[in-house]
Write an enzyme that holds these catalytic residues in place. Structure first.
Site, PDB file in Angstrom:
ATOM      1  N   ASP A 156      46.720 -16.115  26.160  1.00  0.00           N
ATOM      2  CA  ASP A 156      45.356 -15.586  26.159  1.00  0.00           C
ATOM      3  C   ASP A 156      44.433 -16.396  25.263  1.00  0.00           C
ATOM      4  OD1 ASP A 156      45.367 -13.665  28.065  1.00  0.00           O
ATOM      5  OD2 ASP A 156      45.168 -11.956  26.722  1.00  0.00           O
ATOM      6  N   ASP A 461      51.132   0.053  25.535  1.00  0.00           N
ATOM      7  CA  ASP A 461      52.541   0.157  25.876  1.00  0.00           C
ATOM      8  C   ASP A 461      53.029   1.604  25.795  1.00  0.00           C
ATOM      9  OD1 ASP A 461      52.146   0.196  23.149  1.00  0.00           O
ATOM     10  OD2 ASP A 461      53.145  -1.726  22.797  1.00  0.00           O
TER      11      ASP A 461
END
Length: 747
Positions: A156, A461
């Site tokens: 990223d 998550d």
């Protein structure tokens, strides 16, 4: 009457009758429950004392002048009691798992499923490329058929430095993988392995270790030279992939970059011994300033789509870039849970613990969180399964993409899944897959909602795992003797507090959203699992009660106001029993999880620091976010530290320097308040003042708080190194502490 073929079918071969894993309940559950019940009785008696024994007057101080202190402690004790009840859900039904990988190999042989491995990185400065590729190489070297492995790196940061490092790793892998197979290497992270092996004195000796170490060091030097320069130049840019940086603008504004560095379909993609290499892919998804990229969750979802085009493995493992594989057989451990015909039908993901390679002997910052991973996650497993914690987790692809569990569903056996072979040239495949990594692909879709990882909360998550469990699936916690993954723990107090703030803030946000386990999990998961989720989601809420207990009893010493029963009173017994049994059991638990007595003491200090500083900021900022005053952010914990800081960390000296974070000011102020209160109390004893026995517990509490803060006092007044408390923080803390004590003394 019937033919010779009549009768029951023959039994399956013996190997198919054997389970691939077993679950064992912890011993001594009945005794623990009796012990727990006795503590609960003590807690109820403390509550009864607070509710019924509040004095109507005290010397010359009317109730309004000190009654608030009594009620504040009552509120704190109500909270601590409630929170303790939640913690029992993590200890009442503990189970342990054991796998039989030999049976897996005997049963499935070459029919094992493909496994896609995702590694995510975001910043080449905070997460050095050499660290990232060590993680990648450790995963490529799994003890698993290489033609069934595909490793994807999501960058990223969109950095050509990281791409260059991965390109170097793809070349080094041709030598590293056969070396690992031949020598049964553990761990298979090159840096960790070489640091554990003695260096040969004679460099001319041509042994395999010396040769492979030389290749690694040459690669390391090339990467270090490029990183120090800040960009890739000259002959190093010969690979076609670097052309994709020609139109690169910034890390937040660039086209999708996708390069298949090792094509697993290519018969020539072999190591130096002629064995197939795993597929290796670099991806930097498209970024544009006007589009939200949804942090790590967005990267994971892009990887799910891109990998479905290239390898489409039915099992997905995701690993943080600093969490290298420490056990080459962990992939087989995970598959035992997915491929058992009798027990695997409802299992969605297998979570391994996050452990750290650089934790000191006495764990100065309590970063190993051994109690969580060695005790509490086993308790979650007994209630329906652990959280998905974002790293070291094996998922079934179909379930991660939204598949729901049905009682009528007989389950799918991964060995029967039809493997998809990508068609077309590498260049064609790269161009097609790039479209799946564009920033507009998810617009008006279910990605981030019903498909893939969830968006909207920093701990994406956790809510992803919760929604999977609420769709009827179970998770499994596997904690092998040899840790599956090892990472890099924070090495400064500032890093540790920032990490704790991020975790507690994200978990608290879950509690206030539609994904709260209280209502979202209602009747979808077990009550025990709901309580387990709430136990962690309420981390931040501990701040108020802890601050009350760390300040009010000490301040009341200044006025001689007792807040606890006399030693001779019957009401003293529940307080004494809870203190002795709760802390005694906590110490025993810490020692049982391979900790030390000094490590337990350090953990008590960090327990206070976390709850009085980062949790307070997490609590306040979450409330501000809920009312729209603040915006969500994602903070990456740095993986690089100064050499002097590392030396002090190895000596277990707490690091306070280099940061004027307000969290330090709060810690120092509370510590100084207790030091001032204890000093004034002892001064009164020296000059002949008689100490009331009703003040015994308050004096004990204040004294313990002073002892536990001793490293902080050293940083404030004694140390001269750069790890001491910044002068500005020291000055502000002294002023605030004096002000607090003066105000209370005047009232």
């Amino acid at each position: 009457m019937g033919s010779d073929d009549d009768g029951p079918p023959p039994p399956p071969p013996p190997v198919l009758q054997l389970l691939l894993f077993e679950s064992v309940q912890a011993k001594g559950r009945v005794l623990y429950r009796l012990f727990s019940a006795s503590i609960f009785l003590g807690i109820c008696m403390v509550w009864a004392y607070r509710a019924t024994q509040m004095p109507s007057y005290h010397h010359h101080h009317p109730p309004w002048a000190w009654g608030w202190a009594w009620m504040a402690l009552f509120g704190a004790e109500l909270w601590f009691g409630f929170y303790w009840i939640l913690s029992q859900s993590l200890r009442w039904n503990t189970i342990y798992r054991r796998t039989f990988t030999d049976r897996l190999s005997a049963r499935y042989g070459k029919s094992l499923p493909n496994v896609d491995i995702f590694v995510c990185t975001a910043d080449p400065v905070i997460e050095p490329p050499i660290m990232v590729i060590n993680t990648v190489l450790s995963l490529m070297a799994y003890d698993y058929p290489p033609e069934k492995l595909s490793v994807y790196l999501s960058d990223d940061g969109g950095s050509e430095l990281t791409f260059f490092a991965l390109l170097e790793a793809s070349r080094f892998a041709k030598h590293w993988l056969p070396y690992c197979r031949k020598n049964n290497v553990e761990p298979r992270c090159p840096a960790a392995y070489f640091s554990s092996m003695p260096r040969i004195v004679d460099p001319t000796k041509a042994d395999p270790l010396t040769s492979i170490r030389k290749l690694y060091e040459e690669m390391d030097n090339r990467i270090a030279a490029v990183v120090n320069l800040g960009h890739v130049t000259g002959d190093s840019r010969q690979h076609k992939g670097f052309s994709q940086w020609d139109s690169y603008h910034s890390r937040k504004d660039h086209d999708a970059i996708l390069q298949i560095l090792v094509d697993g379909r290519d018969p020539d993609a072999k190591d130096v011994e002629g064995c197939q290499l795993p597929t290796l892919v670099y991806m930097a998804r498209e970024k544009r300033p006007q589009y939200s990229h949804n942090f790590k969750a967005g990267a994971m979802n892009a990887l799910i789509r891109v990998s479905s085009m290239i390898s489409n493995g039915p099992i997905i493992l995701n690993v943080d870039c600093d969490m290298y594989s420490n056990n080459s057989k962990s992939v087989r451990d995970a598959l035992c849970f997915f491929m058992d015909e009798k027990q695997s039908r409802q299992i969605a993901f297998v979570q391994f613990p996050q452990k750290y390679a650089n934790v000191t002997k006495n764990d100065i910052y309590a970063t190993s969180v051994n109690i969580i991973y060695e005790v509490e996650f086993h308790g979650l497993d007994g209630n329906g399964g652990p959280w998905y914690i974002g790293s070291g987790c094996f998922h079934r692809r179909d379930i991660l993409c939204g598949r729901r569990f049905s009682e009528e569903d007989s389950g799918i056996y991964l060995k029967r899944q039809k493997e998809m072979k990508a068609e077309g040239s590498v260049e064609e495949l790269e161009e097609t897959a790039k479209e799946l990594a564009s920033c507009t692909y998810e617009l008006d879709s279910q990605w981030g909602k019903e498909v893939g990882l969830k968006y909207g909360i920093p701990v994406e998550d956790v809510i992803t795992g919760l929604t999977i469990q609420c769709r009827g699936w179970k998770s499994v916690y596997m904690n092998p003797k040899r840790a599956a993954f090892l990472g890099v723990a924070p090495t400064t107090l500032a890093q540790t507090l920032v990490q704790q703030k991020r975790w507690s803030e994200g978990d608290f946000q879950i509690l206030l959203t539609k994904f709260s386990p209280i209502w979202y999990g209602y009747k979808r998961i077990s009550l025990g699992l709901q309580m387990g989720y709430c136990y962690f989601c309420l981390w931040a809420c501990n701040c108020l009660a802890t601050i009350c207990y760390c300040t009010i009893p000490s301040l009341c010493l200044l006025k001689g106001i007792p807040l606890y029963p006399k030693i001779s009173s019957i009401w003293f017994l529940p307080f004494a029993y809870i203190i002795m049994t709760a802390y005694g059991y906590n110490l025993a638990e810490h020692l049982w999880t391979q900790g030390t007595a000094l490590g337990w003491w350090n953990a008590q200090r960090m327990w206070i620091y976390q709850r009085t500083s980062p949790y307070l900021f997490a609590f306040v900022e979450t409330i501000l976010k809920m009312i729209g005053v603040s915006e969500m952010e994602f903070i990456i914990t740095p993986k690089v530290v100064d050499e002097d800081v590392s030396k002090r960390y190895e000596k277990e000296m707490m690091e306070f320097g280099g940061s004027t974070d307000p969290m330090f000011t709060i810690l120092a102020t509370i510590a100084l308040v207790n030091l001032l209160c204890l000093t004034m109390t002892l001064t009164g004893v020296v000059i002949g003042k008689v100490m009331d026995e009703a003040m015994a517990l308050q004096n004990l509490l204040c004294g313990v708080l002073v002892l536990i803060n001793w490293p902080l006092y050293e940083a404030l007044f004694v140390r001269k190194d750069t790890g001491k408390m910044p002068t500005s923080v020291t000055g502000k803390s002294i002023v605030f502490a004096l002000f607090a004590c003066s105000c209370f003394f005047i009232v």
